[in-house]
Design an enzyme around this catalytic site. Structure first.
Site, PDB file in Angstrom:
ATOM      1  NE  ARG A  27      17.092  -5.173   0.784  1.00 11.97           N
ATOM      2  CZ  ARG A  27      17.821  -4.078   0.573  1.00 11.97           C
ATOM      3  NH1 ARG A  27      18.537  -3.589   1.551  1.00 11.97           N
ATOM      4  NH2 ARG A  27      17.837  -3.493  -0.593  1.00 11.97           N
ATOM      5  CD1 TRP A  72       8.742  -7.149  -3.180  1.00 10.64           C
ATOM      6  CD2 TRP A  72       8.964  -5.811  -4.967  1.00 10.64           C
ATOM      7  NE1 TRP A  72       7.686  -6.264  -3.183  1.00 10.64           N
ATOM      8  CE2 TRP A  72       7.791  -5.433  -4.265  1.00 10.64           C
ATOM      9  CE3 TRP A  72       9.298  -5.105  -6.121  1.00 10.64           C
ATOM     10  CZ2 TRP A  72       6.973  -4.391  -4.664  1.00 10.64           C
ATOM     11  CZ3 TRP A  72       8.474  -4.060  -6.530  1.00 10.64           C
ATOM     12  CH2 TRP A  72       7.327  -3.715  -5.807  1.00 10.64           C
ATOM     13  N   GLY A  99      17.196  -4.184  -9.458  1.00  6.53           N
ATOM     14  CA  GLY A  99      16.957  -2.999 -10.294  1.00  6.53           C
ATOM     15  C   GLY A  99      16.108  -3.374 -11.499  1.00  6.53           C
ATOM     16  CE  LYS A 484       2.804   2.552   9.115  1.00  6.57           C
ATOM     17  NZ  LYS A 484       4.053   3.283   9.024  1.00  6.57           N
ATOM     18  CD  GLU A 487       2.783  -0.048   5.651  1.00  7.80           C
ATOM     19  OE1 GLU A 487       3.492  -0.261   4.671  1.00  7.80           O
ATOM     20  OE2 GLU A 487       3.110   0.719   6.565  1.00  7.80           O
ATOM     21  CG  HIS A 503     -15.237  20.353   0.922  1.00  7.91           C
ATOM     22  ND1 HIS A 503     -16.087  21.348   0.515  1.00  7.91           N
ATOM     23  CD2 HIS A 503     -14.594  20.838   2.011  1.00  7.91           C
ATOM     24  CE1 HIS A 503     -15.953  22.399   1.301  1.00  7.91           C
ATOM     25  NE2 HIS A 503     -15.052  22.113   2.224  1.00  7.91           N
TER      26      HIS A 503
HETATM   27  C1  AGP Z   1       5.897   2.633   5.770  1.00  8.01           C
HETATM   28  O1  AGP Z   1       5.168   1.924   6.699  1.00  8.01           O
HETATM   29  C2  AGP Z   1       5.984   2.060   4.444  1.00  8.01           C
HETATM   30  N1  AGP Z   1       6.345   0.705   4.434  1.00  8.01           N
HETATM   31  C3  AGP Z   1       6.560   2.912   3.329  1.00  8.01           C
HETATM   32  O2  AGP Z   1       5.576   3.848   3.033  1.00  8.01           O
HETATM   33  C4  AGP Z   1       7.901   3.646   3.546  1.00  8.01           C
HETATM   34  O3  AGP Z   1       7.760   4.621   4.523  1.00  8.01           O
HETATM   35  C5  AGP Z   1       8.364   4.258   2.216  1.00  8.01           C
HETATM   36  O4  AGP Z   1       8.578   3.245   1.284  1.00  8.01           O
HETATM   37  C6  AGP Z   1       9.610   5.096   2.357  1.00  8.01           C
HETATM   38  O5  AGP Z   1      10.696   4.363   2.815  1.00  8.01           O
HETATM   39  P1  AGP Z   1      12.014   5.060   3.305  1.00  8.01           P
HETATM   40  O6  AGP Z   1      11.698   5.798   4.563  1.00  8.01           O
HETATM   41  O7  AGP Z   1      12.981   3.939   3.526  1.00  8.01           O
HETATM   42  O8  AGP Z   1      12.455   6.005   2.233  1.00  8.01           O
END
Ligand code: AGP
Length: 606
Positions: A27, A72, A99, A484, A487, A503
């Site tokens: 995660r 995180w 949270g 992709k 990230e 543009h």
């Molecule tokens: C995708 O490569 C990302 N890590 C990210 O944009 C992801 O798609 C986004 O956080 C949405 O996640 P979800 O599909 O679990 O809602």
């Protein structure tokens, strides 16, 4: 993002908790911590991976109850002090929290006034101190948590342990928490699939609920104090293969799993005779679909890109307006909701806080939302109550690949279904069905012959930035390719509809700037090629993703061909080379492909 795993039972807790933490690792997190109760609280916290926490743990920690956490960072830097668990001032309570506590500043200030010496910069720590203060009122752990949470504003998946009581009190509000019931033992986790090695019998806590756990009993109640009986769900054991197998990284494994994942997604959902989709979970009859005024799709990141493709497919096949929205913007723009319209929440994890809030906003305004979700039983799947599971199996790499493909496939089946109730003929429907059924095989064919991916990697890996361009249904593919590469390889990437390039983005082009074009054989290919010429004329180097056997390959510096495909389904093929370019570039640059810095797999804060 933050993860919780807790245990209470007869077994030694440490190894169970560390195993739970490893299952939460995918995660994304930056520090970890563990508390074991053995007469006192033994707490260990460490910045870095679970392995780093393990390296500082004593050889043996006795104790059969404990909680572990992956953090995180949201409030406070990444440090050992800010990692969870957080003990209370007198050491009678320890908590882990997922949270955000929005009024933490006020809570911290009032604690400081009361003489509490806060040890971290987190929003979470205040909860431990307040629970301890409230415990002194009546020595009732559940009531202490309840009274504390009445003072808090924000979101929580919270677990609290008590020195003088053999219970774990758990509470949920906007951040998932699932109780696992074993034989004479209890588990709690923020991710249901971390529980399945231990038990399949689980209870999903809902927002505003509290669970008090002992070894063999769970008492459930609401924040207001109303008790209720547990509703036990039995999880599927066979969620899919979550080990690396022979692959070096999950991302590569998941890229290669796309053909089979797609087979699972479409299996039993296509009606060849009627040329129609058969998505039973939508519970929508053709007569309902014929009356739909418009469709709105919500998602973040990759899911949003898939939603944009869905939007184009729905408009094309059903001739009704469709629009994709970025979930994080949606509810803040006070959207007008038509209760007769269809809304889709597209999400792999089913836990993305922004998408969940958008779903709640629609529900609040009288609309209904269908989930397009991978994780069975996730918060968004349950909040929607109906929809389509995309059946990708576990996706562990932070960079989403096979979930993207299955979202697109699921949305194409919906587009077909709504299309058949209105503007699409049986023959057109059958063409799409044939096209969809061929896709898994075509991806396998492409993966056998990937073309000059490594030349493309050499061209982009040291670039200042990379521009991705595509038109029509390839414009969202360009966005997905850029997301992709950005990230996981940390290269600034820009994606634009190809016609928009002149543009603005054209100003970026210099001698040698890499531009990746997505140009399958559809009605906009000629226009895309014009944009390609405009880039070449300014010295750009072109990587062209196109269909085999067409006449444009020689015009690019590097051309990567995919098998011929139905024009509406081309994203399912054109996206694959972009995934491979991202993967191999990240590898060439020595990046952590599966766990890129700062990112999380499920983003459970808004
Ligand atoms: C995708 O490569 C990302 N890590 C990210 O944009 C992801 O798609 C986004 O956080 C949405 O996640 P979800 O599909 O679990 O809602």
């Amino acid at each position: 993002m933050c993860g919780i795993f807790g245990y209470l039972g007869p077994r030694q807790a440490t190894s169970i908790l560390l195993d739970g933490l490893r299952r939460l690792e995918y995660r994304g997190y930056d520090s970890t911590g563990i508390v074991i109760k053995n007469g006192s609280f033994e707490i260990h916290k460490k910045v870095g991976k679970v392995g780093e926490l393990e390296s500082v743990l004593p050889n043996r920690i006795e104790g059969t109850a404990g909680i572990a956490h992956t953090r995180w960072a949201t409030h406070g830097v990444v440090s050992d002090e800010n990692a969870h668990p957080h003990p209370s001032a007198k050491g009678k309570v320890v908590i882990v929290h997922n949270g955000i506590i929005e009024n933490s500043r006020q809570l911290r200030t009032s604690l400081t006034v009361q003489g509490v010496d806060l040890q971290s910069d987190t929003d979470s720590e205040a909860l431990a101190h307040i629970i301890e203060r409230e415990l002194s009122v009546d020595n009732d752990p559940e009531q202490a948590v309840r009274r504390t949470l009445r003072l808090a504003r924000g979101t929580w998946g919270l677990c609290a342990m008590f020195l003088e009581h053999d219970v774990i009190v758990c509470a949920r509000n906007g951040s998932p928490l699932i109780i696992g019931k074993g034989e004479g033992e209890m588990f709690v986790s923020s991710d249901p699939h971390a529980l399945t090695p231990y038990t399949q019998r689980v209870v999903f806590l809902e927002d505003g609920e509290i669970a008090t756990l002992t070894n063999d009993k769970m008492s459930l109640s609401t924040l207001k104090g109303k008790n209720f009986n547990p509703d036990i769900t039995v999880l599927e054991e066979n969620w899919g293969d979550s080990d690396l197998g022979e692959f070096p990284h999950f991302m590569l494994k998941e890229i290669y799993e796309q053909p089979d994942a797609l087979r699972h997604c479409i299996s039993g959902r296509l009606d060849r005779v009627r040329g129609n989709g058969r998505l039973g979970g939508l519970k929508l009859e053709p007569r309902d679909l014929a009356k739909v005024p418009h469709v709105r799709l919500l998602g973040c990141g990759t899911a949003y890109n898939a939603a944009e493709i869905g939007q184009l497919m729905i408009e094309k096949l059903a001739r009704i307006p469709a629009v994709a929205h970025i979930s994080s913007e949606f509810r803040h723009n006070d959207p007008v909701i038509n209760p007769n319209a269809l809304h889709f929440a597209v999400t792999q994890s089913g836990e993305t806080a922004d998408t969940l809030s958008a779903v709640k906003e629609i529900h609040l305004k009288g609309g209904s939302v269908y989930g397009v979700v991978n994780v069975v039983g996730s918060s968004i799947a349950r909040e929607c109550g109906k929809g389509v599971y995309i059946h990708s199996g576990p996706e562990q790499a932070v960079a989403s690949t096979k979930a993207f493909s299955n979202m697109v496939a699921a949305l194409s089946m919906f587009a077909l279904q709504v299309g058949r109730s209105r503007a699409t003929s049986k023959e057109q429907g059958r063409e799409i069905i044939n096209g969809l059924q061929e896709i898994p095989h075509l991806i396998e064919e492409y993966l056998e012959q990937q073309g000059p991916i490594h030349e493309a990697v050499d061209m982009v890996k040291n670039a200042k930035s990379v521009l991705f361009l595509g038109r029509g249904i390839s414009a969202p593919v360009a966005k997905e390719g850029a997301l992709k590469l950005m990230e996981i390889a940390y290269i600034p990437c820009l994606a634009y509809p190809a016609g928009e390039m002149k543009h603005g983005p054209i100003a970026l082009l210099e001698e040698g700037s890499p531009v990746i074009f997505i140009a399958p054989n559809d009605h906009v290919k000629v226009k895309t090629i014009s944009a390609m010429h405009e880039c070449k004329a300014r010295g750009a180097k072109i990587i062209l993703i196109h269909e085999e056997g067409d006449d444009i390959a020689s015009e690019a510096d590097i051309s990567i061909s995919i098998p011929r495909v139905h024009p509406l389904l081309s994203p399912l093929l054109t996206v694959i080379p972009t995934q491979l370019i991202a993967y191999h570039t990240a590898l060439a640059l020595g990046c952590d492909v599966d766990r890129p810095r700062n990112l999380a797999k499920s983003v459970t804060v808004e």
